[in-house]
Design an enzyme around this catalytic site. Structure first.
Site, PDB file in Angstrom:
ATOM      1  N   CYS A 382     -11.948 -10.611   7.114  1.00  0.00           N
ATOM      2  CA  CYS A 382     -11.935 -11.414   8.340  1.00  0.00           C
ATOM      3  C   CYS A 382     -11.093 -10.731   9.419  1.00  0.00           C
ATOM      4  CB  CYS A 382     -11.492 -12.836   8.032  1.00  0.00           C
ATOM      5  SG  CYS A 382     -12.161 -13.996   9.231  1.00  0.00           S
ATOM      6  N   HIS A 508     -15.068 -14.469   3.751  1.00  0.00           N
ATOM      7  CA  HIS A 508     -13.961 -14.518   2.776  1.00  0.00           C
ATOM      8  C   HIS A 508     -14.490 -14.468   1.343  1.00  0.00           C
ATOM      9  CE1 HIS A 508     -10.683 -15.591   5.605  1.00  0.00           C
ATOM     10  NE2 HIS A 508     -11.698 -16.039   6.327  1.00  0.00           N
ATOM     11  N   GLU A 510     -12.978 -13.830  -1.266  1.00  0.00           N
ATOM     12  CA  GLU A 510     -11.990 -14.351  -2.224  1.00  0.00           C
ATOM     13  C   GLU A 510     -12.251 -15.825  -2.551  1.00  0.00           C
ATOM     14  OE1 GLU A 510     -11.483 -13.763   0.939  1.00  0.00           O
ATOM     15  OE2 GLU A 510      -9.926 -15.014   1.836  1.00  0.00           O
TER      16      GLU A 510
HETATM   17  N1  GLN Z   1      -8.457 -15.005  13.887  1.00  0.00           N
HETATM   18  C1  GLN Z   1      -9.723 -14.413  13.569  1.00  0.00           C
HETATM   19  C2  GLN Z   1     -10.889 -15.273  14.038  1.00  0.00           C
HETATM   20  O1  GLN Z   1     -10.733 -16.451  14.265  1.00  0.00           O
HETATM   21  C3  GLN Z   1      -9.830 -14.149  12.072  1.00  0.00           C
HETATM   22  C4  GLN Z   1      -9.815 -15.382  11.244  1.00  0.00           C
HETATM   23  C5  GLN Z   1      -9.543 -15.133   9.783  1.00  0.00           C
HETATM   24  O2  GLN Z   1      -9.012 -14.094   9.401  1.00  0.00           O
HETATM   25  N2  GLN Z   1      -9.846 -16.104   8.943  1.00  0.00           N
HETATM   26  O3  GLN Z   1     -11.979 -14.773  14.171  1.00  0.00           O
END
Ligand code: GLN
Length: 547
Positions: A382, A508, A510
């Site tokens: 992310c 994600h 994970e």
């Molecule tokens: N802050 C970034 C976004 O909103 C990444 C979010 C995250 O790592 N879950 O796109």
């Protein structure tokens, strides 16, 4: 009709109610029963989505896009079953529903009160997952500790259910602590007695006591606890500290926690538990053949719970590769161009963590550059993927101030931009791009090798995305988009094919790793780290032979 097991906690917080609930569920599942677990949290936030990770640890996202408590992660990792919005309820959500009903005039002029209106709504949600034939047993973990003011309505709801449902449809398991006083060389039962007394004063009587302890509980102690707390001696369960949480189901099996529950619920005809896969995993976990060291670059590293699912995914992936994964936490705020090689020396792989906001960003970008240039296996999740894109733009494409508009709204090169549908959003809670989305994978890519298929679904939690305006420039210069959302064209995976292992994902992975189904990306990343480590050793050996 489903039956219900409630897990309450006493004496102190952090005793591991989630792990006990998940372990019990695992044993019942292994006996062929259909089980799910839900968590009721006493705080007033509607969900933990708006909570800082320092407050409450990681926010766990389900398939259906609910932002939930991290214990749901344990439930899924133990059971390999998906949970949903219905599996996590907070005081805030209960009140929101009741107040919305009041505004709609549904209470027909009545005074709306904690009892019966709030408790009725709590009970409705406690029973909800048992209404169709999907599950035989619903385990409900009650957050907080008995005696807390804010958990009273939940306990009262359990009391009412204990009164309303047939005796055999409901079991109350109370988790307590039996401290060992070193000076007296004695285990102390008094805190447990007090905690059970406090619970009983609310009208709820526990059927089973699970006692966390550093020392084994002998029969005398068990009998004493049973006598003072008014439970059967065999219902006093010893829960010794374990080397890994994944050992707890086997400890509970030995103590017959599942059998005592089944007996109380009058359930017969169950099978012997089939835990072959689980035990196979545990064996590999306990007896690794070698070790790899990976760096976790994040800004919440002081609190291990902030990266819970990532750390557990490393455990699953380590067992698959038969290696012990040692995780070195590196605070991104303190990484500079001058100290990066010292801070990241000795690592076999680098994971740049998810996150929000400006703090620690430059350190993450420097760490990505180090991994890219040194050929060190790199895995960005992310925000970590977004940092890999920014690093590539700045250092390969020559876009000096390239950034994400999250951090710099005026950058000349917004290589990470806000998603179109996010632009009109003003409310923070539950408004990110959340939950499961499909992704199409390019043939022959690293992602394709990892997943072994062309279509996957993974879970998301973000507001920003790769800016497709720059896609050609990236692809022509060596960073390719190997995973794309088929409906929106959003870039979900980037990789650098000329690097031994460099992959960043907008989602994600994970959140979908479990003991019995480890996340392919983690398994491959640890595999790459293992290879890196082996090659390093071979070249050191060769160098020694030459000299
Ligand atoms: N802050 C970034 C976004 O909103 C990444 C979010 C995250 O790592 N879950 O796109």
């Amino acid at each position: 009709m489903a039956k219900y097991i409630f897990v309450t906690g006493g004496v102190t917080s952090s005793l591991g109610k989630g792990i006990i609930a998940a372990s019990l569920a695992k044993l019942l599942q292994a006996r062929g029963l259909k089980v799910t677990i839900q968590k009721f949290d006493p705080y007033i936030n509607v969900d933990p989505g708006t909570l800082n990770p320092y407050e409450h640890g990681e926010c766990y996202v389900t398939e259906d896009g609910a932002e939930t408590d991290l214990d749901l992660g344990h439930y899924e990792r133990f059971l390999s079953n998906y949970t949903s919005q219905a599996n996590n309820v907070t005081t805030g959500r209960i009140y929101q529903t009741v107040i919305n009903k009041e505004r709609a005039g549904d209470f027909l002029g009545k005074t709306v009160q904690v009892v019966p209106h709030i408790t009725d709504e709590i009970k409705r949600r406690m029973l909800l997952l048992g209404q169709d034939d999907q599950f035989d047993i619903i385990i409900t973990e009650l957050g907080g500790t008995v005696g807390d003011i804010e958990s009273l309505p939940f306990i009262e709801a359990v009391r009412q259910l204990q009164w309303e449902l047939p005796d055999e449809d409901l079991v109350v398991v109370h988790l307590t602590l039996i401290p060992y006083l070193k000076a007296a060389k004695e285990l102390k039962t008094k805190p447990t007695q007090h905690s059970v007394k406090m619970l009983s004063e609310t009208g709820v009587h526990p059927d089973i006591l699970v006692c966390r302890t550093e020392e084994p509980l002998n029969n005398d102690i068990k009998r004493k606890i049973a006598l003072f707390c008014n439970v059967k001696t065999e219902a006093v369960i010893e829960a010794m500290d374990a080397a890994t949480i994944y050992e707890v189901p086997l400890l509970m099996l030995r103590e017959k926690l599942d059998l005592i529950c089944l007996r109380k619920m009058n359930i017969t005809g169950y099978a012997e538990p089939n835990l072959d896969k689980w035990k196979g995993f545990l064996d590999k976990l306990k007896y690794p053949k070698s070790k790899v060291t990976v760096g976790l670059i994040g800004k919440y590293i002081e609190l291990q719970d902030a990266y819970k699912s990532i750390l557990e995914s490393f455990v699953h992936a380590g067992a698959m590769n038969e290696v012990k994964v040692e995780v070195v936490n590196v605070h991104s705020e303190f990484i500079t161009a001058e100290n990066v090689s010292e801070k990241l020396s000795g690592l076999d792989g680098l994971l740049v963590a998810p996150g929000f906001g400006l703090r620690g960003i430059e350190g993450k970008i420097i760490a990505v550059q180090y991994a890219r240039e040194k050929g060190l296996p790199f895995f960005g999740i992310c925000l970590g993927m977004q940092m890999a894109v920014i690093e590539f733009a700045r250092n390969i494409l020559g876009m000096k101030d390239a950034h994400s508009v999250e951090m710099d709204a005026n950058t000349n090169y917004p290589v990470i931009d806000i998603m179109e549908e996010q632009k009109k959003i003003t409310m923070m809670g539950g408004t990110m791009r959340l939950g499961s989305y499909p992704c199409e994978i390019t043939e022959g890519s690293l992602a394709h090798k990892i997943y072994g298929k062309y279509s996957i679904t993974e879970r998301h939690r973000h507001r920003y995305e790769f800016n497709n305006q720059y896609l050609d420039q990236f692809q022509q210069n060596g960073m390719v988009a190997s995973g794309i959302n088929p409906e929106t064209g959003l870039v979900e995976i980037v990789e650098i094919p000329s690097h031994p292992f460099f992959i960043g994902v907008q989602y994600h992975p994970e959140l979908k790793s479990s003991v019995e189904n480890p996340a392919p990306l983690f398994v491959s990343f640890i595999g790459a780290a293992k290879k890196y480590n082996e090659q390093l050793h071979t070249s050191v050996k060769k160098a020694a032979q030459v000299s």
